[in-house]
Design a protein around this motif. Structure first.
Motif, PDB file in Angstrom:
ATOM      1  N   GLY B 212       0.801  -1.227   0.000  1.00 29.54           N
ATOM      2  CA  GLY B 212       0.000   0.000   0.000  1.00 29.54           C
ATOM      3  C   GLY B 212       0.823   1.261   0.000  1.00 29.54           C
ATOM      4  O   GLY B 212       0.346   2.314   0.421  1.00 29.54           O
ATOM      5  N   THR B 214       2.336   4.579  -1.353  1.00 33.64           N
ATOM      6  CA  THR B 214       1.883   5.545  -2.360  1.00 33.64           C
ATOM      7  C   THR B 214       2.807   6.756  -2.348  1.00 33.64           C
ATOM      8  O   THR B 214       3.746   6.817  -1.561  1.00 33.64           O
ATOM      9  CB  THR B 214       0.439   6.012  -2.067  1.00 33.64           C
ATOM     10  OG1 THR B 214       0.347   6.322  -0.688  1.00 33.64           O
ATOM     11  CG2 THR B 214      -0.572   4.978  -2.447  1.00 33.64           C
ATOM     12  N   TYR B 225       1.464   6.569 -10.430  1.00 37.72           N
ATOM     13  CA  TYR B 225       0.148   6.712  -9.802  1.00 37.72           C
ATOM     14  C   TYR B 225       0.133   7.953  -8.918  1.00 37.72           C
ATOM     15  O   TYR B 225       0.935   8.091  -8.001  1.00 37.72           O
ATOM     16  CB  TYR B 225      -0.170   5.455  -8.982  1.00 37.72           C
ATOM     17  CG  TYR B 225      -1.377   5.593  -8.103  1.00 37.72           C
ATOM     18  CD1 TYR B 225      -2.619   5.834  -8.664  1.00 37.72           C
ATOM     19  CD2 TYR B 225      -1.271   5.502  -6.724  1.00 37.72           C
ATOM     20  CE1 TYR B 225      -3.727   5.970  -7.858  1.00 37.72           C
ATOM     21  CE2 TYR B 225      -2.381   5.643  -5.916  1.00 37.72           C
ATOM     22  CZ  TYR B 225      -3.606   5.881  -6.490  1.00 37.72           C
ATOM     23  OH  TYR B 225      -4.701   6.028  -5.696  1.00 37.72           O
ATOM     24  N   ALA B 302     -13.030  10.453   0.676  1.00 34.91           N
ATOM     25  CA  ALA B 302     -12.334  11.251  -0.332  1.00 34.91           C
ATOM     26  C   ALA B 302     -10.855  10.982  -0.220  1.00 34.91           C
ATOM     27  O   ALA B 302     -10.308  10.919   0.871  1.00 34.91           O
ATOM     28  CB  ALA B 302     -12.616  12.726  -0.118  1.00 34.91           C
ATOM     29  N   ARG B 303     -10.207  10.801  -1.358  1.00 34.29           N
ATOM     30  CA  ARG B 303      -8.752  10.621  -1.308  1.00 34.29           C
ATOM     31  C   ARG B 303      -8.074  11.787  -2.012  1.00 34.29           C
ATOM     32  O   ARG B 303      -8.575  12.295  -3.021  1.00 34.29           O
ATOM     33  CB  ARG B 303      -8.333   9.278  -1.907  1.00 34.29           C
ATOM     34  CG  ARG B 303      -8.886   9.020  -3.271  1.00 34.29           C
ATOM     35  CD  ARG B 303      -8.648   7.582  -3.677  1.00 34.29           C
ATOM     36  NE  ARG B 303      -9.208   7.373  -5.013  1.00 34.29           N
ATOM     37  CZ  ARG B 303      -8.560   6.736  -5.982  1.00 34.29           C
ATOM     38  NH1 ARG B 303      -7.372   6.247  -5.794  1.00 34.29           N
ATOM     39  NH2 ARG B 303      -9.119   6.577  -7.162  1.00 34.29           N
ATOM     40  N   GLU B 310      -1.063   8.996  -0.783  1.00 37.78           N
ATOM     41  CA  GLU B 310      -2.522   9.058  -0.849  1.00 37.78           C
ATOM     42  C   GLU B 310      -3.097   9.244   0.551  1.00 37.78           C
ATOM     43  O   GLU B 310      -2.990   8.369   1.402  1.00 37.78           O
ATOM     44  CB  GLU B 310      -3.049   7.768  -1.482  1.00 37.78           C
ATOM     45  CG  GLU B 310      -4.556   7.734  -1.599  1.00 37.78           C
ATOM     46  CD  GLU B 310      -5.056   6.451  -2.220  1.00 37.78           C
ATOM     47  OE1 GLU B 310      -4.356   5.877  -3.054  1.00 37.78           O
ATOM     48  OE2 GLU B 310      -6.165   6.034  -1.851  1.00 37.78           O
ATOM     49  N   ARG B 329      -6.851   7.557   6.349  1.00 42.54           N
ATOM     50  CA  ARG B 329      -5.881   6.674   5.710  1.00 42.54           C
ATOM     51  C   ARG B 329      -4.577   7.454   5.600  1.00 42.54           C
ATOM     52  O   ARG B 329      -4.432   8.353   4.792  1.00 42.54           O
ATOM     53  CB  ARG B 329      -6.348   6.280   4.313  1.00 42.54           C
ATOM     54  CG  ARG B 329      -5.430   5.286   3.636  1.00 42.54           C
ATOM     55  CD  ARG B 329      -5.273   5.569   2.171  1.00 42.54           C
ATOM     56  NE  ARG B 329      -4.580   4.491   1.494  1.00 42.54           N
ATOM     57  CZ  ARG B 329      -3.262   4.474   1.324  1.00 42.54           C
ATOM     58  NH1 ARG B 329      -2.512   5.466   1.751  1.00 42.54           N
ATOM     59  NH2 ARG B 329      -2.687   3.471   0.688  1.00 42.54           N
ATOM     60  N   LYS B 334       1.452   3.546   5.938  1.00 35.11           N
ATOM     61  CA  LYS B 334       1.672   2.468   4.976  1.00 35.11           C
ATOM     62  C   LYS B 334       3.115   2.468   4.492  1.00 35.11           C
ATOM     63  O   LYS B 334       3.711   1.415   4.334  1.00 35.11           O
ATOM     64  CB  LYS B 334       0.742   2.649   3.776  1.00 35.11           C
ATOM     65  CG  LYS B 334      -0.720   2.580   4.103  1.00 35.11           C
ATOM     66  CD  LYS B 334      -1.136   1.157   4.293  1.00 35.11           C
ATOM     67  CE  LYS B 334      -2.577   1.059   4.646  1.00 35.11           C
ATOM     68  NZ  LYS B 334      -3.419   0.640   3.554  1.00 35.11           N
TER      69      LYS B 334
END
Lengths: 152, 367
Positions: B212, B214, B225, B302-303, B310, B329, B334
């Motif tokens: 995970g 990011t 990404y 919402a991200r 992220e 999150r 992560k």
């Protein structure tokens, strides 16, 4: 995919799948094979009579995003650590704060709080008036007590 | 196989960027096993959010990633405004995008300075912090606060920006790129820095996605990404910018990706700074005394792309004036979880070069 779980769409247009917890692992494995390689988050919502566990799955290559929900009455759900490694810390966090027991997790310890902490703070019935103090023992490990002791 | 020796690093370690404790098992000088212990800065912001009004929760978000607080506010409001049904007016969206990107630049500068310090370079730290201070001065002018800005509010921004502030941002943008190259060269032309980061802490893209990871960490492993492109918010679908990636996946790649991101942020601000439309800067539905009566129902996630990765906010409302459940999150949480993979079978002397490249901010990991 549609017949495996009830389907809804949330405010941002993401599909929501409601899956019974017995079928969760099977459902998640199928999603992983479909290309959902990024488990974005795991969270729990305490609905008082039951706990709702929410998984956000994301496919980085295909840019797809879905939400999977399951409910539990006895605070246990199967662990998905065998499918996504990021589930390891996520599930530990949810165990720590929400008290969801993930069956099959290799190392289900508390993430933030010391092991001896009583209760799970994000539960709606958690008693905030009952203050717990954190001290350090001889080996440098933290432990919590109800007695302030000398350190405080 | 000889016996493993257990070492304890932190929580009070000068290179742990706050309060990270690592239990390291070494065989000679080679790391065989590593276990991060976190939670020393834990104050359960998620529970605190359940006990406060929607408009007051911003304060807790400011204190999550305290070096990029505007990113955090943007993330929370992206979710809260959808839930409460109070969209910000266009002028506020422009202001937010500009401040968001300035905050990203400030955050990357802090990271670069601290990363230099970790590797024994004192000079770049001062250059980075001088430039960052200029950004913080712009924040002070617009809202009166340097770090925990609390500038965005539900339905707009707390205060309008004046033509003087716009001028100051423009002056900053015209002077900064040259200074940035100076800072970049301090790192990129330093042999010690290069040899300490090149090939160190390789992160495979497959493993990164599995864990995970990011943000710049993932992009340095070659996966293009970015939430700003994948699910545009604010003005990111109207501005032109690239996603910098690097295929190398080591600490050096993470360094170059972050510097390229600063250049892209400058490019974004330059495109919109002259186009800020006239008009109200907050939605009249969220006027001051009314704000605490806002009620939210349903759930929303919402991200957004913070400077670390992220950043997602999940809010469940039960029709009351306070959220029923807030989940955050956290990107660094992560990103840190992959550290045992990164540091495995590396030399203990490289551990700081690896953990420093993750960009750890403990306000956000421990929440």
């Amino acid at each position: 995919m549609a017949d495996e779980g009830q389907q809804q769409v949330d405010k941002a247009g993401r599909q929501i799948f409601k899956v019974p917890k017995e079928k969760l692992l099977e459902f998640m494995r199928a999603r992983k094979d479909e290309g959902f390689n990024h488990l974005s988050l795991i969270t729990g919502v305490d609905r008082k009579d039951h706990i709702e566990v929410v998984y956000h799955l994301h496919s980085v290559e295909q840019d797809r995003y879905i939400v999977v929900k399951t409910t539990t009455n006895n605070c246990t759900v199967p662990s998905v650590t065998s499918l996504w490694r990021s589930a390891n810390w996520d599930e530990r966090e949810q165990w720590d704060l929400m008290g969801i027991k993930f069956e099959g997790h290799p190392n289900l310890k508390r993430m933030f709080l010391p092991e001896s902490w009583v209760g799970h703070p994000l539960r709606k019935d958690y008693d905030l008036g009952n203050v717990q103090y954190i001290n350090m023992d001889e080996d440098g490990e933290d432990y919590s007590t109800f007695d302030p002791g000398d350190g405080w | 196989m000889s016996d493993l020796m257990q070492l304890n690093m932190g929580p009070q370690h000068p290179s742990m960027h706050g309060v990270l404790r690592l239990k390291v098992k070494v065989e000679g000088e080679i790391i065989r096993e590593i276990e991060p212990v976190i939670g020393y800065l834990h104050r359960n912001a998620e529970k605190l959010c359940e006990m406060t009004y929607y408009c007051d929760n911003l304060v807790y978000f400011d204190r999550m990633d305290y070096v990029a607080s505007m990113n955090m506010e943007a993330g929370y409001l992206e979710a809260a405004e959808k839930l409460l049904g109070i969209p910000p007016p266009e002028r506020a969206v422009y202001i937010r995008t500009i401040m968001n990107e300035l905050s990203r630049i400030a955050s990357h500068l802090v990271w670069a300075g601290a990363f230099g310090l970790d590797l024994g370079m004192l000079t770049p730290f001062f250059y980075c912090f001088v430039e960052r201070e200029k950004i913080l001065r712009i924040f002070t002018e617009s809202c009166g606060s340097r770090q925990e800005t609390n500038y965005f509010s539900i339905g707009g921004v707390y205060q309008d920006i004046t033509p003087e502030i716009v001028d100051h941002i423009k002056t900053f943008l015209s002077e900064f790129p040259r200074k940035l190259e100076d800072i970049y060269n301090l790192f990129a032309k330093n042999d010690v820095f290069l040899s300490r980061t090149r090939g160190i802490g390789y992160l495979d893209p497959e493993i990164a996605i599995q864990y995970g990871v990011t943000g710049p960490m993932l992009r340095a492993s070659g996966v293009p990404y970015d939430v700003r492109k994948a699910e545009p918010y604010l003005l990111y679908d109207k501005v032109d910018f690239d996603i910098p990636i690097s295929k190398k996946g080591d600490s050096l790649a993470r360094f170059s990706v972050r510097f390229e991101e600063i250049r892209q942020s400058i490019r974004i601000i330059k495109q919109i700074i002259d186009k800020i439309p006239e008009g109200p800067f907050f939605n009249p539905k969220a006027k001051k005394p009314m704000m605490i009566r806002l009620r939210g129902d349903g759930e929303v996630y919402a991200r957004t792309e913070s400077s670390k990765g992220e950043f997602g906010v999940y809010i469940v409302g039960d029709g009351g004036v306070k959220p029923y459940r807030v989940h955050v999150r956290s990107p660094t949480f992560k990103n840190l979880s992959v550290l045992p993979e990164l540091a495995k079978n590396q030399m203990i002397a490289d551990l700081i070069a690896i953990s420093g490249s993750i960009d750890l901010v403990f306000g956000e990991i421990d929440r």
